[in-house]
Write an enzyme that holds these catalytic residues in place. Sequence first.
Site, PDB file in Angstrom:
ATOM      1  N   ARG A 250      23.504 -41.259 112.541  1.00 35.49           N
ATOM      2  CA  ARG A 250      22.986 -42.008 111.599  1.00 35.49           C
ATOM      3  C   ARG A 250      21.537 -42.445 111.671  1.00 35.49           C
ATOM      4  O   ARG A 250      20.859 -42.330 113.124  1.00 35.49           O
ATOM      5  CB  ARG A 250      23.858 -43.908 111.504  1.00 35.49           C
TER       6      ARG A 250
ATOM      7  N   ARG B 115      28.168 -61.744 111.858  1.00 39.35           N
ATOM      8  CA  ARG B 115      29.992 -61.713 112.527  1.00 39.35           C
ATOM      9  C   ARG B 115      29.750 -61.846 114.073  1.00 39.35           C
ATOM     10  O   ARG B 115      30.820 -61.184 114.945  1.00 39.35           O
ATOM     11  CB  ARG B 115      29.351 -59.342 112.716  1.00 39.35           C
TER      12      ARG B 115
ATOM     13  N   ASN C 288      31.896 -53.960 109.329  1.00 39.70           N
ATOM     14  CA  ASN C 288      31.135 -55.112 110.712  1.00 39.70           C
ATOM     15  C   ASN C 288      30.295 -55.538 109.674  1.00 39.70           C
ATOM     16  O   ASN C 288      30.557 -56.910 109.509  1.00 39.70           O
ATOM     17  CB  ASN C 288      31.051 -54.210 111.396  1.00 39.70           C
ATOM     18  N   ASP C 289      29.207 -54.852 108.664  1.00 42.03           N
ATOM     19  CA  ASP C 289      28.629 -55.896 108.409  1.00 42.03           C
ATOM     20  C   ASP C 289      29.139 -55.916 106.900  1.00 42.03           C
ATOM     21  O   ASP C 289      28.917 -57.400 106.509  1.00 42.03           O
ATOM     22  CB  ASP C 289      27.172 -54.428 108.301  1.00 42.03           C
TER      23      ASP C 289
ATOM     24  N   HIS D  33      28.245 -57.470 122.818  1.00 36.43           N
ATOM     25  CA  HIS D  33      27.788 -56.289 123.334  1.00 36.43           C
ATOM     26  C   HIS D  33      28.368 -56.762 124.696  1.00 36.43           C
ATOM     27  O   HIS D  33      29.294 -55.444 124.968  1.00 36.43           O
ATOM     28  CB  HIS D  33      26.356 -56.726 124.098  1.00 36.43           C
TER      29      HIS D  33
ATOM     30  N   GLU E 289      27.892 -51.124 103.196  1.00 38.35           N
ATOM     31  CA  GLU E 289      27.694 -52.725 103.978  1.00 38.35           C
ATOM     32  C   GLU E 289      27.090 -53.458 103.551  1.00 38.35           C
ATOM     33  O   GLU E 289      26.972 -54.377 103.736  1.00 38.35           O
ATOM     34  CB  GLU E 289      27.170 -52.089 105.314  1.00 38.35           C
TER      35      GLU E 289
ATOM     36  N   CYS F 254      34.067 -46.505 108.754  1.00 35.41           N
ATOM     37  CA  CYS F 254      33.326 -46.354 110.438  1.00 35.41           C
ATOM     38  C   CYS F 254      32.693 -48.012 110.577  1.00 35.41           C
ATOM     39  O   CYS F 254      33.027 -47.772 112.215  1.00 35.41           O
ATOM     40  CB  CYS F 254      32.595 -45.327 110.493  1.00 35.41           C
TER      41      CYS F 254
HETATM   42  C1  PEP Z   1      29.553 -51.165 110.717  1.00 33.36           C
HETATM   43  O1  PEP Z   1      28.355 -52.074 109.944  1.00 33.36           O
HETATM   44  O2  PEP Z   1      30.983 -50.974 110.361  1.00 33.36           O
HETATM   45  C2  PEP Z   1      28.781 -50.335 111.342  1.00 33.36           C
HETATM   46  C3  PEP Z   1      29.326 -48.888 111.599  1.00 33.36           C
HETATM   47  O3  PEP Z   1      27.982 -50.436 111.960  1.00 33.36           O
HETATM   48  P1  PEP Z   1      27.264 -51.177 113.082  1.00 33.36           P
HETATM   49  O4  PEP Z   1      28.539 -51.572 113.537  1.00 33.36           O
HETATM   50  O5  PEP Z   1      26.066 -50.595 113.662  1.00 33.36           O
HETATM   51  O6  PEP Z   1      26.662 -52.101 112.021  1.00 33.36           O
HETATM   52 MG    MG Z   2      26.723 -51.592 110.190  1.00 36.17          MG
END
Ligand code: PEP
Ligand code: MG
Length: 576
Positions: free
Chosen positions: A333, A467, A456-457, A190, A433, A504
């Site tokens: 979302r 992550r 990301n996930d 964060h 994801e 995304c």
């Molecule tokens: C992701 O997982 O790529 C995503 C965009 O969601 P978050 O980072 O909020 O988990």
């Molecule tokens: Mg995610």
Amino acid sequence: MRMLLPGHAASRGSALGRARIRLPHALDVVERRIGVGEVAGERERLRQAIAATREEMHRMRERLHGALAREVGEFLDLHALLLDDPELLKGLDELIHAGRYSADYALRLQRDRLAAVFEGMDDPYLKSRMDDLDHVIGRIHAHLHKRAIETQGVAGEILVGDNIAPSELAQLQADGVVAVVTAAGSPLSHSAILARSLHLPLVVGIAKAWQRINDGDVLIVDGGSGEVIVNPEAADLRRYRQRLKDAAREQRELGRLRSKPTRTRDGVDVALYANAESREDVARAHALGAAGLGLYRTEFLFLQHNALPSEDEQFQIYRDAVLGMSGRPVTIRTLDLGADKADRIGLSVRGEDNPALGLRGIRLSLARRDVFDTQLRAIARASAYGPIRILVPMVSAREEIVTVRRRLGTIVRQLRAQGHEVAETIALGAMIEVPAAALALAGFIGDVDFLSLGTNDLVQYLLAADRNNDALGDLYSPLHPGVLQLMRQVIALGERHGVPVAVCGEIAGDARMAPLLLALGLTEFSLHPATLLEVRKAIRDSDLSRLRERAKKLLQARDRAGIERWLKAASPVGAT
Ligand code: PEP
Ligand code: MG
């Protein structure tokens, strides 16, 4: 002597300044016992120090505004709560009163006691609370000595420490700190996300940074490469000045792209949507010419409150996002609480052994139908004001999407019966994801209107690499053949069924990755507004047909090095 320390790039930008070392847990206090006659005085000293800390946090909170008030305020509130923690206060009082320790030493002992409890915990969320506690205790300690808080008088300096709390960053920047270097931390934390929003260069992962750098050393911090140069030489300074000039020129050039289309050299339009979490993000997205919002993360709405946001509160926020984008599509979302995004309301489950594999995203929403229904009602009502799409996070099976669609249908019917205006159609999409969703997509692609790759996930779950764990280094990376192949599979299925697929995750906002994403077949990106113009430039410099011709080679790469070689060869001249 010159020394180059490689770390991990967490927030871009270069800075030159003197190091200000902040020792971890700077509670280097010697044991001091007090006599009966001193007890009252020490208690009073401690009371005043706590009151001064409370007052200081209150002042910091008041100085924040805009997006910072929301992001940073949340952490300040948490710290203020800790100041009133009965466990902490009772322990301190006992140590002074019964143990006859000085206020300073009592603080140190109480900190160590709590640290021992926290250390025995596996839960990363609870562990991270120890950082918060340390931060609060450090502040009380500084006030006990009526010492200026360490972050004051640091204008033009580079803070070097163990770790940095998100709540400190805004204050540090206001105090004039020009960059931060830490031993711990991760580029996905964060703090890192916030540093990027603040444009404050941040390098993390320099082990024992505070031992290898001396107070007052001159440093050059490169938040783009993750390098820190200690005691730079003439050539380093020359390179640094050149980098600043290049960055200023780039910014000027990028500014010209605000009103330009996102079109490849061979004339193909690419849709750049924005990721947003706040009103400010929406305004920036609009000003930069984003095609719409591709990911509005609603969990922050829930994280900043101590109570559940009501239907009306949510409705107003979603409606304002729609109005703010003046007719461009807005993708909301649904709640993605859980795992690293634990809330204070008590919605997300505490103490799960594997929170990342636990009750998060749509799983939590389906377990709390009351909360989910309220959110769906608020989104459906906002759809009367402009195009809204609903994006469902953490989908792992068809049943989840089918359930959401059915529920949405019922809610829309109820709202209409109650006299509310609702758009004729609300598109429903799934985040891809969870690897199983990607693999089983053929079975439910007919149930969705659009898809968004949450890299990301997806990377975390596909590679079994947390992550948020910096110790894994390059293991957590989208540049893995398995990741690219699965992404391509999803995109190809979308193409065959006429279902749009966007990306995304953070990869979408990394201009260096644009040729790779284009080669994989993506023409919809959703990214933080801060990097929108850079990505637009990278796309405008790309030749899509040439990249698509080379896609086969990319998918044949056998390892990370092969993918990096492909990227290097595919990048437009001048880009790295
Ligand atoms: C992701 O997982 O790529 C995503 C965009 O969601 P978050 O980072 O909020 O988990
Ligand atoms: Mg995610």
